[in-house]
Design a protein around this motif. Structure first.
Motif, short mmCIF file in Angstrom:
data_model
loop_
_atom_site.label_atom_id
_atom_site.label_comp_id
_atom_site.label_asym_id
_atom_site.label_seq_id
_atom_site.Cartn_x
_atom_site.Cartn_y
_atom_site.Cartn_z
N ASN A 140 0.83 -1.20 0.00
CA ASN A 140 0.00 0.00 0.00
C ASN A 140 0.86 1.25 0.00
O ASN A 140 1.85 1.34 0.72
CB ASN A 140 -0.92 0.03 1.22
CG ASN A 140 -1.98 -1.03 1.14
OD1 ASN A 140 -2.37 -1.44 0.06
ND2 ASN A 140 -2.45 -1.48 2.28
N GLY A 141 0.48 2.23 -0.79
CA GLY A 141 1.17 3.50 -0.81
C GLY A 141 2.35 3.58 -1.75
O GLY A 141 3.00 4.61 -1.82
N ALA A 142 2.64 2.52 -2.48
CA ALA A 142 3.76 2.56 -3.42
C ALA A 142 3.28 3.17 -4.74
O ALA A 142 2.35 2.66 -5.35
CB ALA A 142 4.32 1.17 -3.66
N PRO A 143 3.89 4.27 -5.17
CA PRO A 143 3.45 4.89 -6.42
C PRO A 143 3.86 4.05 -7.63
O PRO A 143 4.85 3.33 -7.59
CB PRO A 143 4.17 6.24 -6.42
CG PRO A 143 5.38 6.01 -5.60
CD PRO A 143 5.00 5.00 -4.56
N ASP A 144 3.07 4.13 -8.68
CA ASP A 144 3.35 3.38 -9.91
C ASP A 144 4.09 4.27 -10.91
O ASP A 144 3.64 4.43 -12.04
CB ASP A 144 2.05 2.86 -10.53
CG ASP A 144 1.49 1.67 -9.79
OD1 ASP A 144 2.25 1.03 -9.06
OD2 ASP A 144 0.29 1.40 -9.94
N THR A 145 5.22 4.82 -10.52
CA THR A 145 5.99 5.59 -11.49
C THR A 145 6.70 4.62 -12.42
O THR A 145 7.02 3.49 -12.06
CB THR A 145 7.02 6.50 -10.79
OG1 THR A 145 7.96 5.67 -10.09
CG2 THR A 145 6.35 7.45 -9.81
N ALA A 146 6.96 5.09 -13.63
CA ALA A 146 7.54 4.22 -14.65
C ALA A 146 8.90 3.68 -14.23
O ALA A 146 9.20 2.50 -14.45
CB ALA A 146 7.66 4.98 -15.97
N GLN A 147 9.72 4.50 -13.61
CA GLN A 147 11.06 4.03 -13.26
C GLN A 147 11.02 2.97 -12.16
O GLN A 147 11.81 2.04 -12.17
CB GLN A 147 11.97 5.19 -12.89
CG GLN A 147 11.56 5.96 -11.65
CD GLN A 147 12.33 7.25 -11.51
OE1 GLN A 147 11.82 8.28 -11.90
NE2 GLN A 147 13.52 7.19 -10.97
N ILE A 148 10.09 3.08 -11.22
CA ILE A 148 9.98 2.06 -10.17
C ILE A 148 9.45 0.76 -10.76
O ILE A 148 9.96 -0.32 -10.45
CB ILE A 148 9.08 2.55 -9.02
CG1 ILE A 148 9.75 3.70 -8.28
CG2 ILE A 148 8.74 1.42 -8.06
CD1 ILE A 148 8.90 4.35 -7.22
N VAL A 149 8.45 0.85 -11.63
CA VAL A 149 7.87 -0.35 -12.24
C VAL A 149 8.91 -1.07 -13.09
O VAL A 149 9.11 -2.28 -12.96
CB VAL A 149 6.62 0.01 -13.08
CG1 VAL A 149 6.16 -1.17 -13.89
CG2 VAL A 149 5.50 0.52 -12.18
N VAL A 150 9.60 -0.33 -13.95
CA VAL A 150 10.61 -0.94 -14.82
C VAL A 150 11.74 -1.54 -13.98
O VAL A 150 12.20 -2.66 -14.24
CB VAL A 150 11.15 0.08 -15.84
CG1 VAL A 150 12.37 -0.46 -16.57
CG2 VAL A 150 10.07 0.45 -16.83
N ASN A 151 12.19 -0.80 -12.98
CA ASN A 151 13.28 -1.30 -12.13
C ASN A 151 12.89 -2.61 -11.46
O ASN A 151 13.65 -3.58 -11.51
CB ASN A 151 13.62 -0.25 -11.07
CG ASN A 151 14.65 -0.76 -10.09
OD1 ASN A 151 15.81 -0.91 -10.44
ND2 ASN A 151 14.22 -1.05 -8.87
#
Length: 145
Positions: free
Chosen positions: A108-119
């Motif tokens: 919960n609370g983890a943003p779905d930014t592109a760099q986090i998702v790809v990483n």
């Protein structure tokens, strides 16, 4: 061949020395050493990735990556140093890699930014593939040569 005992402990297995020798042989090949080294490095990267990529404001996801990455690195170090004794833990490596992939959507609370998702998808995928490769090494160690 020795007569097997009725205990369920591996210490009483009649072919224990032979089994350890086969697993040691399978774990000491150049391919196995490359896989174990790559697994160790991927675990270290997963552990430091929140600070490399910049997981701003996601302390729970950063803590998850740190804990799972360190656990994966320790597991891979065990494969590299004592494979004949740690090969049965190989099934946990793909699970840890899969957790890294899905953790960003589960926590919960983890943003779905592109760099986090790809990483997390790439690092978790590499970790899972390394885990499956280690499991393959265990299967090679089971075959009699």
């Amino acid at each position: 061949m020795a007569v097997p005992t009725t205990g369920s402990s591996i210490e009483h297995h009649p072919d224990l020395v032979e089994m350890r020798a086969r697993y040691e042989k399978a774990g000491s090949t150049p391919v196995a050493q490359i896989v174990e080294g790559l697994a160790f490095l991927s675990g270290l990267y997963i552990a430091i990735s929140p600070w490399v990529v910049g997981f701003n404001g996601t302390t729970s996801l950063a803590a998850s990556n740190l804990i799972v990455g360190l656990a994966f690195a320790v597991l891979a170090f065990g494969f590299g140093s004592a494979y004949e004794r740690t090969h049965l833990l190989g099934w946990t490596a793909p699970l840890l890699g899969a957790w890294v992939i899905i953790s960003q959507w589960v926590i919960n609370g983890a943003p779905d930014t592109a760099q986090i998702v790809v990483n997390n998808v790439v690092a978790g995928g590499v970790a899972a593939l390394c885990g499956f490769a280690v499991m393959g090494l265990a299967l090679m160690g089971r075959r009699k040569t």
